[in-house]
Enzyme design. Structure first.
Site, PDB file in Angstrom:
ATOM      1  N   GLU A 113     -24.797   3.772 -24.404  1.00 16.10           N
ATOM      2  CA  GLU A 113     -25.425   3.024 -23.359  1.00 16.10           C
ATOM      3  C   GLU A 113     -27.013   3.337 -23.431  1.00 16.10           C
ATOM      4  O   GLU A 113     -27.944   2.587 -22.946  1.00 16.10           O
ATOM      5  CB  GLU A 113     -24.896   3.826 -21.968  1.00 16.10           C
ATOM      6  N   SER A 386      26.094   7.640  19.956  1.00 14.19           N
ATOM      7  CA  SER A 386      26.570   8.791  20.206  1.00 14.19           C
ATOM      8  C   SER A 386      25.995   9.863  19.611  1.00 14.19           C
ATOM      9  O   SER A 386      26.633  11.198  19.829  1.00 14.19           O
ATOM     10  CB  SER A 386      27.979   8.718  19.823  1.00 14.19           C
TER      11      SER A 386
END
Length: 868
Positions: A113, A386
């Site tokens: 870079e 239930s």
């Protein structure tokens, strides 16, 4: 003096021109040179002035935006073992110091870079000149000429637009950065800021994402080269998306490193021939109910906003058991564990697992194909059916001290004001123990029990378990789970956890602590629990619910081969104009081991005529078993322990197993006899009903083991059973086998008596007899077990909410091809008629619509499971 500094350049040029002028003697030439030097000096002065403006502007911008140097960092979420389980982020970033980043990785980035990074003052003038030349040549902005410092300036402070004005600002900030920070600090900023694709920022997050390596020192040289080559085009050079192009780019990086003296030729060749670690291909996201829940709870307890949590680099420590969470997610991805989908909707579900001792949420799934911040069904209210019975009826009754698991409850047709509950099997035993009512999920005894203790008592008990009721809920229908709003799976798991925790309700929570990025504490959970019932109630309720998952119970499909208690639940359709006795709206299984309590719900988001469940709660029980087996795999098995100071409930005497009946037609009397109980000081209770009646009635209590019934009417058929009752313990046994007596009509012969065969009714939990002989009769197996064959006239009276895994009725075999009629219990399989005139009646859960093996006819009679 640094020649990249404009002031250094100015004095350099002046010095050189003076040296040249001294060698010239011609006056004219000196005048020309003076004029030229004046122009150059003026140009340099203007350049320096411009530079000063740019420099000052950059310095001001930097000072005004220093906070932007504080880069957003992902917040890490940990499981209960403090192992990373996920992240919360806007940008997936993990910061690393320069000391953590290998020198070779730093050099690979610099070589690729910014080769002159250590030489320039933040801006490489030669690179800029080259870029301007190329831009003019191509009549477009094609060359960046940016240094690492400029990229830091651009990424932190500016947009990505390529304009000369933006470029000038970038240069000014870069100069300021170079003036205020060291090269090492700038390189560290860059390596933590650079984008690597897939939402990943910084070399540490990239190394973890692409190569599964949190420790950067473990990266190979090839992997470093791949990472160094990615910033130019992250998606193009992604090792997971384009591995070939990634390696081509890495080869260029390695050559640059070799040319600039960072590595030798041998190192370059070795790296080229190396292989990459397998990319994980895994992204961390919030697209799961448990992570959404964690984020919501973190906001609540810390006071931080979601944005602050996503960028602050916090550490959130949770109660999540990664093994359990994986088990839940795996099961919910398996369509075979769910009922059949509808034409426009999938069957949905939810599951929550809670540690009953701490209240920590171990796992949560909010639904199939869950969407981030979507509907979390683990927190949504549904009718519990239930599964609500233990919370509002059984446990509150035991808490009064007047009842225990073997207390007798009435089981006969009853009406309470305008409310008339029924056993959906249409059968009534007269009375049953609480254990039997729970095991087979019988409705009427449960409603009777709530009426006995009072609705207020049941509601107050449930409220202590943090269950909320609407004002309209103050009625007996809540005994069967009939509620206005319903309850959520999280609430049910929490409530059942109190039974497993000796009556203490632990506050549910998912976060134990939160720290900032430096480890400083932000929030710490303080353990909280309260006693909501006595230990006796919790233990006795556990005994009740253990029977539900054992053979003959409605929840047997949840059995995982280790200590377990639980309850099934089903709510019926109630859709006007829709008649499907197999159809249900919601199905549940809620259960617990000594380690974990969990709730499973299944149903459609929008129940309608096209979208309703065509199976019972056995499917929810299957899901529970599939998850809990994996969740507890490898964990030492523990048992439910009787708390200190709590005695075992007084067990009822053993049931009579050999009741016999003989009808003497000449004397018009029936003689019934049975063997004596081994329990001392007991009496026997004889129950009878005429076959047109729904329920048995108590006709006699006696210490004798033989009685004569002379009260029978001619032409009618009667059934009997007997129980053993202990006055000392106030406990009554289960019923005996049922025998049937046919009384001849008046015109039938009375010259000689006849001895009807004994009908050996199946006791709950027993297997049907094999190939027993003789006689004709209807076999109606207990709902929720495998009984059902008409064996010489057997008639079971089972009433269950849902079937166990044994499923449908077995073949009714009336001896050697006798006339047996088999009525299947509520099961997964169909009821099979006998090897004669067999009338097969399939069970409601998964049973097919036709009887098989009946040689002459098959009656499709559906047994509807108990439930609201």
């Amino acid at each position: 003096m640094h020649r990249n500094n404009p002031f250094g350049l100015f004095f350099y040029f002046i010095e050189r021109w003076v040296q040249i002028g001294e060698g010239w003697s011609n006056v004219k030439m000196r005048k020309w040179l003076f004029g030229f030097m004046t122009i150059v000096t003026l140009g340099l002065f203007l350049f320096i002035a411009g530079y000063a403006i740019i420099y000052i502007n950059g310095q001001n911008l930097l000072m005004e935006n220093l906070e932007k140097l504080d880069m957003a960092e992902a917040t890490i979420v940990y499981d209960k073992n403090e192992k990373e389980m996920s992240k919360l982020f806007m940008e997936n970033r993990e910061l690393a110091t320069l000391d953590e980043i290998p020198k070779k990785l730093q050099e690979a980035v610099i070589a690729t870079e910014d080769q002159r990074f250590d030489e320039h003052a933040g801006v490489d003038l030669w690179a800029i000149g080259r870029a301007i030349y190329k831009d003019i040549l191509h009549r477009d902005l094609v060359e960046g000429g940016s240094t690492i410092t400029q990229q830091v300036a651009k990424n932190m402070f500016l947009t990505a637009d390529k304009t000369f004005f933006r470029k000038a600002t970038e240069v000014s900030i870069a100069l300021a950065l170079d003036n205020n920070f060291s090269k090492e600090e700038i390189l560290e900023m860059y390596l933590n800021r650079i984008y690597f694709g897939r939402g990943t920022y910084g070399v540490k997050a990239a190394a973890k994402y692409y190569f599964g390596k949190s420790d950067l020192s473990k990266l190979s040289l090839l992997e470093m080269a791949v990472l160094a080559g990615m910033p130019k085009a992250p998606e193009t050079y992604s090792p997971s998306k384009n591995p070939e192009k990634a390696l081509e780019r890495a080869a260029i990086v390695l050559q640059l490193m070799k040319d600039q003296g960072y590595i030798s030729e041998e190192e370059r060749r070795a790296a080229i021939n190396d292989t990459l670690s397998k990319p994980s291909g895994k992204t961390d996201s919030s697209e799961s109910a448990i992570l959404d829940y964690i984020l919501a709870q973190a906001k609540a307890v810390s006071g931080l906003s979601e944005d602050e949590l996503r960028i602050g680099g916090f550490h959130i420590y949770t109660t999540v058991d990664s093994q359990a969470q994986r088990a839940v997610d795996k099961a919910f991805a398996n369509a075979e564990l769910f009922p059949e989908d509808g034409p426009e909707q999938k069957v949905q579900g939810a599951m929550v697992i809670v540690d009953p001792k701490t209240g920590g949420i171990a796992a949560m799934n909010g639904g199939r194909d869950y969407v981030a911040k979507g509907t979390n069904r683990a927190l949504s209210d549904r009718q519990p059916g239930s599964s609500f019975k233990p919370i509002v009826a059984y446990a509150p009754a035991i808490e009064t001290g007047k009842y225990h698991p073997y207390s007798m409850l009435k089981d006969e047709p009853m009406q309470f004001g305008n409310y008339k509950p029924r056993n959906l099997s249409g059968k009534y035993a007269g009375q049953v123990t609480m254990m039997e009512a729970a095991r087979r999920s019988i409705n009427v005894p449960t409603v009777w029990l709530l009426n006995e203790i009072g609705v207020k008592t049941g509601i107050n008990f449930a409220k202590k378990l943090e269950i909320d009721f609407a004002p309209e809920d103050r009625n007996l229908a809540i005994a069967l789970g009939g509620m206005t709003r319903g309850v959520s799976p999280l609430e049910m798991a929490r409530a059942y956890g109190a039974f497993a925790n000796d009556g203490k309700l632990a506050e549910t929570h998912v976060i134990t602590k939160i720290t900032d990025s430096e480890g400083a504490p932000i929030y710490t959970y303080k353990t909280s629990s309260k006693e909501v019932m006595n230990k006796r109630t919790a233990y006795y309720t556990t005994l009740l619910l253990q029977s539900v998952v054992q053979k003959g119970g409605t929840g047997v499909k949840a059995n995982i081969g280790r200590p377990l208690a639980g309850k099934t639940g089903t709510t019926q359709l109630g859709i006007p104009g829709l008649s499907d006795s197999k159809g249900n709206r919601d199905i549940w299984f809620v259960g617990y081991t000594p380690d974990y309590a969990a709730a499973v719900w299944m149903g459609f988001d929008d129940t309608n005529k096209s979208h309703y469940l065509k199976t019972g709660s056995g499917k929810a029980a299957e899901m529970f078993a599939a998850v809990m087996r994996e969740a507890l795999n490898g964990r030492k098995e523990t048992s439910f322990k009787r708390p200190e100071g709590v005695s075992e409930p007084v067990r009822a005497p053993s049931a009579v197993t050999d009741l016999q009946a003989f009808h003497d037609a000449e004397r018009r009397e029936t003689i019934l006899s049975w063997p004596a109980s081994k329990t001392a000081n007991v009496e026997y209770r004889l129950y009878r009903k005429e076959t047109s009646q729904q329920a048995f009635e108590l006709v006699l209590s006696t210490p004798a083991t033989e009685v004569v019934d002379i009260t029978l009417e001619a032409g009618k058929t009667y059934q009997y059973y007997v129980t053993v009752y202990s006055p000392e313990s106030d406990a009554e046994s289960d019923r005996s086998n049922i025998v049937e007596v046919v009384v001849p009509a008046e015109d039938e012969g009375t010259d000689e008596g006849f001895d009807l065969p004994i009908v050996d009714d199946l006791l709950p939990g027993e297997e049907p007899p094999a190939d027993e002989g003789g006689g004709t009769g209807d076999g109606d197996g207990p709902d929720g077990e495998s009984g059902g064959g008409g064996t010489g006239g057997d008639d079971g009276t089972g009433d269950g909410e849902q079937p166990p895994d044994a499923g449908g009725g077995t073949d009714g075999s009336g001896g050697n091809n006798g006339n047996g009629n088999g009525n299947g219990g509520d099961g997964d399989n169909e009821g099979n008629g006998g090897n004669g005139n067999g009338n097969g009646q399939p069970g409601s859960e998964g049973g097919t619509d036709s009887a098989t093996n009946g040689n002459n006819s098959g009656d499709d009679i559906i047994v509807v499971p108990d439930g609201l």
